[in-house]
Write a protein that holds these residues in place. Structure first.
Motif, short mmCIF file in Angstrom:
data_model
loop_
_atom_site.label_atom_id
_atom_site.label_comp_id
_atom_site.label_asym_id
_atom_site.label_seq_id
_atom_site.Cartn_x
_atom_site.Cartn_y
_atom_site.Cartn_z
N ASN A 1 -53.83 -84.48 -21.95
CA ASN A 1 -54.94 -83.65 -21.48
C ASN A 1 -55.45 -84.10 -20.13
OD1 ASN A 1 -56.23 -86.03 -22.30
ND2 ASN A 1 -58.08 -84.92 -22.93
N SER A 2 -54.93 -85.24 -19.61
CA SER A 2 -55.40 -85.74 -18.32
C SER A 2 -54.29 -85.81 -17.27
CB SER A 2 -56.01 -87.14 -18.49
OG SER A 2 -55.05 -88.04 -19.01
N VAL A 3 -53.05 -85.53 -17.65
CA VAL A 3 -51.93 -85.63 -16.70
C VAL A 3 -50.98 -84.46 -16.92
CG1 VAL A 3 -50.03 -87.05 -15.85
CG2 VAL A 3 -52.09 -88.15 -16.71
N TRP A 4 -50.65 -83.77 -15.85
CA TRP A 4 -49.66 -82.70 -15.95
C TRP A 4 -48.24 -83.26 -15.95
CZ3 TRP A 4 -46.75 -80.78 -11.36
CH2 TRP A 4 -45.81 -79.80 -11.72
N ARG A 5 -47.97 -84.17 -15.05
CA ARG A 5 -46.59 -84.63 -14.88
C ARG A 5 -46.57 -86.05 -14.33
NH1 ARG A 5 -42.15 -81.50 -13.18
NH2 ARG A 5 -43.11 -79.87 -14.45
N TYR A 6 -45.62 -86.84 -14.78
CA TYR A 6 -45.27 -88.10 -14.13
C TYR A 6 -43.89 -87.93 -13.50
CZ TYR A 6 -48.99 -90.73 -16.53
OH TYR A 6 -50.20 -91.21 -16.97
N ALA A 7 -43.74 -88.42 -12.29
CA ALA A 7 -42.44 -88.34 -11.61
C ALA A 7 -42.34 -89.50 -10.62
CB ALA A 7 -42.28 -87.01 -10.88
N ARG A 8 -41.15 -90.02 -10.45
CA ARG A 8 -40.99 -91.15 -9.54
C ARG A 8 -40.86 -90.66 -8.10
NH1 ARG A 8 -41.37 -95.64 -12.20
NH2 ARG A 8 -41.06 -96.93 -10.35
N ALA A 9 -41.41 -91.48 -7.21
CA ALA A 9 -41.29 -91.22 -5.78
C ALA A 9 -40.44 -92.32 -5.17
CB ALA A 9 -42.66 -91.20 -5.12
N ALA A 10 -39.44 -91.93 -4.40
CA ALA A 10 -38.64 -92.93 -3.69
C ALA A 10 -39.52 -93.70 -2.71
CB ALA A 10 -37.48 -92.27 -2.97
N ARG A 11 -40.45 -92.96 -2.08
CA ARG A 11 -41.41 -93.56 -1.17
C ARG A 11 -42.74 -92.82 -1.30
NH1 ARG A 11 -38.03 -93.82 4.51
NH2 ARG A 11 -37.26 -91.79 3.75
N ALA A 12 -43.82 -93.55 -1.03
CA ALA A 12 -45.16 -92.93 -1.00
C ALA A 12 -46.00 -93.68 0.03
CB ALA A 12 -45.82 -92.97 -2.37
#
Length: 499
Positions: free
Chosen positions: A9-20
């Motif tokens: 209910n607090s997060v739509w999606r988790y996804a990895r970022a190569a860079r941020a």
């Protein structure tokens, strides 16, 4: 997973970022985006609250010339045409909130820019009206080739450009085609690359269709992203969380992930919270802060705000709510662990804070479009991204998060970064750092509570211009709404002062 399925209910999606990378202030951001958009191969998708085609991104021609010239234009409007002329297969899609469309008539050459965009086969510009009456589309997202994306608080519009120095009467801080200067402005946004960018691309494509646009296919895989050349990322191989706010609209369900995430992040704070927000008027956020402060060994909470909101209506609503909430929180904060500070430049001019960010225990970093006000919790279309160093595989993110907090404190206090780091190593209190910082240059002033008029108190108490849900727009006086609604943790200061 489609755009309406959430992890929680607090997060739509988790996804990895190569860079941020977090970009501080719009001068660097606009220059970086000019480089990134030049590298676009398939699609540039701009999603925002406002766009001003007259603004200058960075270096380039500043006069009206044909788009086929070798040197790129500096202005956003001609620059997008120049990109499409240089790469005939490039798609540009621009989505802007529909409110204020008529003000474009007052923006001089912007009408010409929009006409040229409309006539160009590679560019489609749309107004987003897919929300209930009284709500707004407030996201600030850029996606390039589904491999590089931006999410944060910076709009590509006028009166936003500034440097971290926030120089008084900086001649570069000028309105388009005007001699009039605007005041110092502070903002933040986050760049991401890889799967996290693809997730934001999906969110953007979904919003485009909801707003009435033709469906957009995902971009084809390609070897390189549009990550700006020469930019060394603060984070590598890091998981990004994405949270949203959205009002129900026809068959599109409502989303309140950002509100739930604020409550979670505040509740988990053990040592400190550092936050920046354009407003402090959210009942849910204030109650979460008060509840955490009421527990044993509460964290230190430092909030950076502008001195006052823009416009007299916002001042009456948001500034009044801030005063009322501060009084109510103070009832649960005998040790004075919650403080609001106002940044000013070396000349003593207040810096307008437009950023929306929060750092918790140097473990959680969130950046987005959502302010600490009720609208961002339930009315407007918002998007925040965050990094949680406690998540599996994210432990290496804690040190860059800490360094970002130090960098922001150095910018606001006018102290060298090394001096901030040394001071906090001796005494981890940010309040002590701020109060003992030199006062001769840039600094943080304590927010002083002022007396409110009865009208301001009524507007604030009932959240007349800042309701939590769309239906409350039509029930302005109700026990189910307002800063101190029935059953809430916080009590109205006027009630407990009578006792």
């Amino acid at each position: 997973m489609n755009c309406d399925e959430s992890v929680s209910n607090s997060v739509w999606r988790y996804a990895r970022a190569a860079r941020a990378h977090v970009v501080i202030d719009a001068a660097d951001y606009y220059a970086l985006m000019q480089k990134a958009m030049e590298a676009a191969q398939q699609r540039i998708h701009l999603i925002g609250w406002d766009f001003d085609t007259r603004m200058h991104l960075g270096p380039g021609r500043r006069l009206w010339n044909l788009p086929r010239k070798a040197v790129n234009p500096a202005r956003l409007g001609p620059f997008m045409i120049w990109l499409c002329e240089r790469n005939r297969s490039l798609e540009v899609r621009v989505l802007k909130w529909n409110f204020g469309a008529l003000k474009y008539l007052l923006r001089g050459t912007m009408i010409i820019d929009l006409l040229r965009w409309w006539l160009h086969r590679g560019i489609v510009f749309k107004f987003d009206a897919a929300h209930p009456v009284g709500c707004s589309h407030h996201q600030k997202i850029v996606v390039i080739d589904d491999m590089f994306a931006v999410c944060g608080g910076i709009d590509m519009t006028s009166d936003r450009w500034d440097t971290p120095e926030h120089i008084e009467q900086d001649p570069r801080r000028r309105r388009p085609y005007s001699k009039k200067l605007y005041g110092p402005w502070h903002d933040l946004t986050m760049l991401v690359e890889g799967e996290a960018a693809a997730a934001l691309a999906e969110l953007g494509r979904d919003r485009w269709v909801v707003a009435g646009g033709d469906p957009l296919l995902p971009c084809a895989p390609q070897a390189q992203s549009a990550w700006p050349p020469g930019l060394e990322a603060q984070f590598e191989d890091v998981e990004i969380g994405i949270a949203r706010t959205r009002s129900a609209w026809h068959e599109v369900p409502e989303q309140h992930e950002i509100e739930a995430l604020f409550i979670e992040h505040i509740a988990r704070a053990k040592h400190f919270i550092y936050a920046e927000s354009q407003y402090f008027a959210s009942r849910a956020v204030a109650e979460a802060i008060a509840e955490r402060l009421a527990q044993p060994d509460p964290p230190e909470i430092v909030l950076i705000n502008p001195r006052t909101a823009e416009g007299w209506l916002e001042q009456a609503a948001m500034d009044g709510a801030r005063v009322q909430l501060c009084h109510a929180i103070g009832e649960h904060d005998p040790a004075g662990r919650f403080r609001i500070f106002i940044p000013v430049n070396a000349a003593g001019t207040a810096i307008y804070v437009h950023s929306k960010t929060m750092i918790v225990d140097d473990e959680v970093l969130r950046v987005g479009s959502a302010n600490m006000n009720n609208r961002s919790m339930g009315l407007d279309t918002e998007c925040d991204v965050f990094i949680d160093a406690a998540r599996p595989g994210n432990g290496h993110a804690a040190e860059p998060i800490k360094r970002l907090r130090m960098t922001l404190l150095a910018e606001h206090t006018g102290m060298p970064l090394a001096a901030v780091e040394a001071a906090l190593a001796r005494d981890p209190s940010m309040i002590a750092l701020i109060e003992n910082a030199p006062r001769g240059g840039k600094r943080l002033d304590a927010f002083k509570l002022r007396a409110l008029t009865e009208t301001e108190k009524t507007m604030a108490d009932n959240a007349l211009l800042d309701p939590e849900r769309p239906e409350q727009l039509f029930e302005p006086f109700s026990k189910r709404r307002g800063l101190f609604r029935a059953g809430g943790f916080l009590r109205n200061p006027r009630e407990w002062r009578r006792k």
